[in-house]
Design a protein around this motif. Sequence first.
Motif, mmCIF file in Angstrom:
data_model
loop_
_atom_site.group_PDB
_atom_site.id
_atom_site.type_symbol
_atom_site.label_atom_id
_atom_site.label_comp_id
_atom_site.label_asym_id
_atom_site.label_seq_id
_atom_site.Cartn_x
_atom_site.Cartn_y
_atom_site.Cartn_z
ATOM 1 N N MET A 71 54.708 94.976 8.603
ATOM 2 C CA MET A 71 54.075 95.665 9.729
ATOM 3 C C MET A 71 53.719 94.633 10.799
ATOM 4 O O MET A 71 53.187 93.562 10.485
ATOM 5 N N THR A 72 54.004 94.940 12.057
ATOM 6 C CA THR A 72 53.735 94.042 13.169
ATOM 7 C C THR A 72 52.967 94.776 14.256
ATOM 8 O O THR A 72 53.315 95.896 14.610
ATOM 9 N N LEU A 73 51.911 94.138 14.772
ATOM 10 C CA LEU A 73 51.137 94.693 15.874
ATOM 11 C C LEU A 73 51.447 93.887 17.131
ATOM 12 O O LEU A 73 51.286 92.665 17.153
ATOM 13 N N LEU A 74 51.937 94.562 18.168
ATOM 14 C CA LEU A 74 52.331 93.896 19.407
ATOM 15 C C LEU A 74 51.474 94.390 20.561
ATOM 16 O O LEU A 74 51.401 95.596 20.813
ATOM 17 N N CYS A 75 50.811 93.451 21.257
ATOM 18 C CA CYS A 75 50.019 93.783 22.435
ATOM 19 C C CYS A 75 50.219 92.693 23.473
ATOM 20 O O CYS A 75 49.772 91.560 23.269
ATOM 21 N N THR A 76 50.909 93.009 24.553
ATOM 22 C CA THR A 76 51.061 92.083 25.675
ATOM 23 C C THR A 76 50.168 92.574 26.802
ATOM 24 O O THR A 76 50.457 93.586 27.438
ATOM 25 N N PHE A 77 49.091 91.843 27.026
ATOM 26 C CA PHE A 77 48.074 92.299 27.970
ATOM 27 C C PHE A 77 48.423 91.903 29.403
ATOM 28 O O PHE A 77 48.811 90.765 29.672
ATOM 29 N N ASP A 78 48.273 92.851 30.304
ATOM 30 C CA ASP A 78 48.364 92.606 31.739
ATOM 31 C C ASP A 78 46.954 92.773 32.294
ATOM 32 O O ASP A 78 46.438 93.886 32.395
ATOM 33 N N LEU A 79 46.324 91.643 32.655
ATOM 34 C CA LEU A 79 44.911 91.642 33.024
ATOM 35 C C LEU A 79 44.675 91.657 34.529
ATOM 36 O O LEU A 79 43.570 91.363 34.978
ATOM 37 N N ILE A 80 45.689 91.993 35.309
ATOM 38 C CA ILE A 80 45.547 91.985 36.768
ATOM 39 C C ILE A 80 44.371 92.855 37.210
ATOM 40 O O ILE A 80 43.591 92.481 38.086
ATOM 41 N N LEU A 81 44.227 94.024 36.599
ATOM 42 C CA LEU A 81 43.185 94.970 37.010
ATOM 43 C C LEU A 81 41.917 94.867 36.159
ATOM 44 O O LEU A 81 41.082 95.769 36.188
ATOM 45 N N TYR A 82 41.776 93.821 35.372
ATOM 46 C CA TYR A 82 40.584 93.622 34.546
ATOM 47 C C TYR A 82 39.326 93.724 35.423
ATOM 48 O O TYR A 82 39.283 93.165 36.517
ATOM 49 N N PRO A 83 38.288 94.477 34.980
ATOM 50 C CA PRO A 83 38.091 95.132 33.686
ATOM 51 C C PRO A 83 38.444 96.623 33.669
ATOM 52 O O PRO A 83 37.946 97.365 32.828
ATOM 53 N N PHE A 84 39.268 97.079 34.612
ATOM 54 C CA PHE A 84 39.684 98.481 34.641
ATOM 55 C C PHE A 84 41.127 98.612 34.163
ATOM 56 O O PHE A 84 41.831 99.534 34.568
ATOM 57 N N ASP A 85 41.559 97.690 33.317
ATOM 58 C CA ASP A 85 42.947 97.664 32.863
ATOM 59 C C ASP A 85 43.208 98.662 31.752
ATOM 60 O O ASP A 85 42.309 99.033 30.989
ATOM 61 N N VAL A 86 44.453 99.114 31.686
ATOM 62 C CA VAL A 86 44.929 99.997 30.619
ATOM 63 C C VAL A 86 46.105 99.289 29.949
ATOM 64 O O VAL A 86 47.043 98.866 30.612
ATOM 65 N N GLN A 87 46.049 99.153 28.623
ATOM 66 C CA GLN A 87 47.065 98.405 27.880
ATOM 67 C C GLN A 87 47.772 99.321 26.888
ATOM 68 O O GLN A 87 47.199 100.303 26.407
ATOM 69 N N THR A 88 49.027 98.976 26.608
ATOM 70 C CA THR A 88 49.809 99.716 25.610
ATOM 71 C C THR A 88 50.164 98.777 24.464
ATOM 72 O O THR A 88 50.790 97.732 24.685
ATOM 73 N N CYS A 89 49.759 99.137 23.269
ATOM 74 C CA CYS A 89 50.037 98.347 22.065
ATOM 75 C C CYS A 89 50.933 99.144 21.132
ATOM 76 O O CYS A 89 50.867 100.381 21.082
ATOM 77 N N SER A 90 51.766 98.438 20.396
ATOM 78 C CA SER A 90 52.666 99.111 19.455
ATOM 79 C C SER A 90 52.491 98.546 18.049
ATOM 80 O O SER A 90 52.272 97.342 17.874
ATOM 81 N N ILE A 91 52.570 99.417 17.076
ATOM 82 C CA ILE A 91 52.524 99.029 15.664
ATOM 83 C C ILE A 91 53.893 99.322 15.075
ATOM 84 O O ILE A 91 54.343 100.480 15.059
#
Length: 235
Positions: free
Chosen positions: A1-21
Amino acid sequence: MTLLCTFDLILYPFDVQTCSILMGTWSGMVSEITFIAGSLDFHRYFGGRGEWNIVNSWAENFTDVWEHNLTFSEAHFFLRLKRKSLYHVFSIILPVILLSVLDGLVFVLPIHSAEKTGLSVTVLLAFAVLQISFNENLPSNKDYLTLLEIYIYTFMILSTLTVTAAVLVIRIRSIDAKKPLPPMISKFISMMQPRKNSPLTWTDFAEATNQFVFIAFLIFIFGFTTAVIITLVHA
């Protein structure tokens, strides 16, 4: 099992991220082991906890094809996460706005007040401390600036210009009153302070410069702050 999260922090702290398992196996091909991605209620286990809220979740089936027509079954689960921003609004954004207001008050002080430079330098140091505190919450290996970092750095530059303007105003006021004013400066004073009566002095020029910088400062911070807030909230 692998958890992948590539964060785009341009809009931090109002950012929305997509992670995949990713779930799969290399011990058996698709003809032997097949993963079927079903629906999982991630809200039941993670909703409302920690720094993130789950906006959406979905699952998809994949077949991974390798050399020699080796095929393996995989199941991918995706999580769309939205950062809880209330803490960051009160600990970062609100202090920046309040500091910018204090920075503008430098031009409200009388032009002969020695506190003009003292207040502006204090605000500049406060911006520097706030920037250091803000950077501690972000990864140091990112190769870009977040929008909020750009916002803080811009106000640090503006605060530096405020110190310069405060010193310049005090310096202008100290010029010998007997020294004649150039015609261009006299026109500038008449434009900024039309009720001023002749003869005009260097003190009048200092007051006019102070007023001009104050108006320009207010226009900039209002427009820039509004643009950044709209971008962060509605992006």
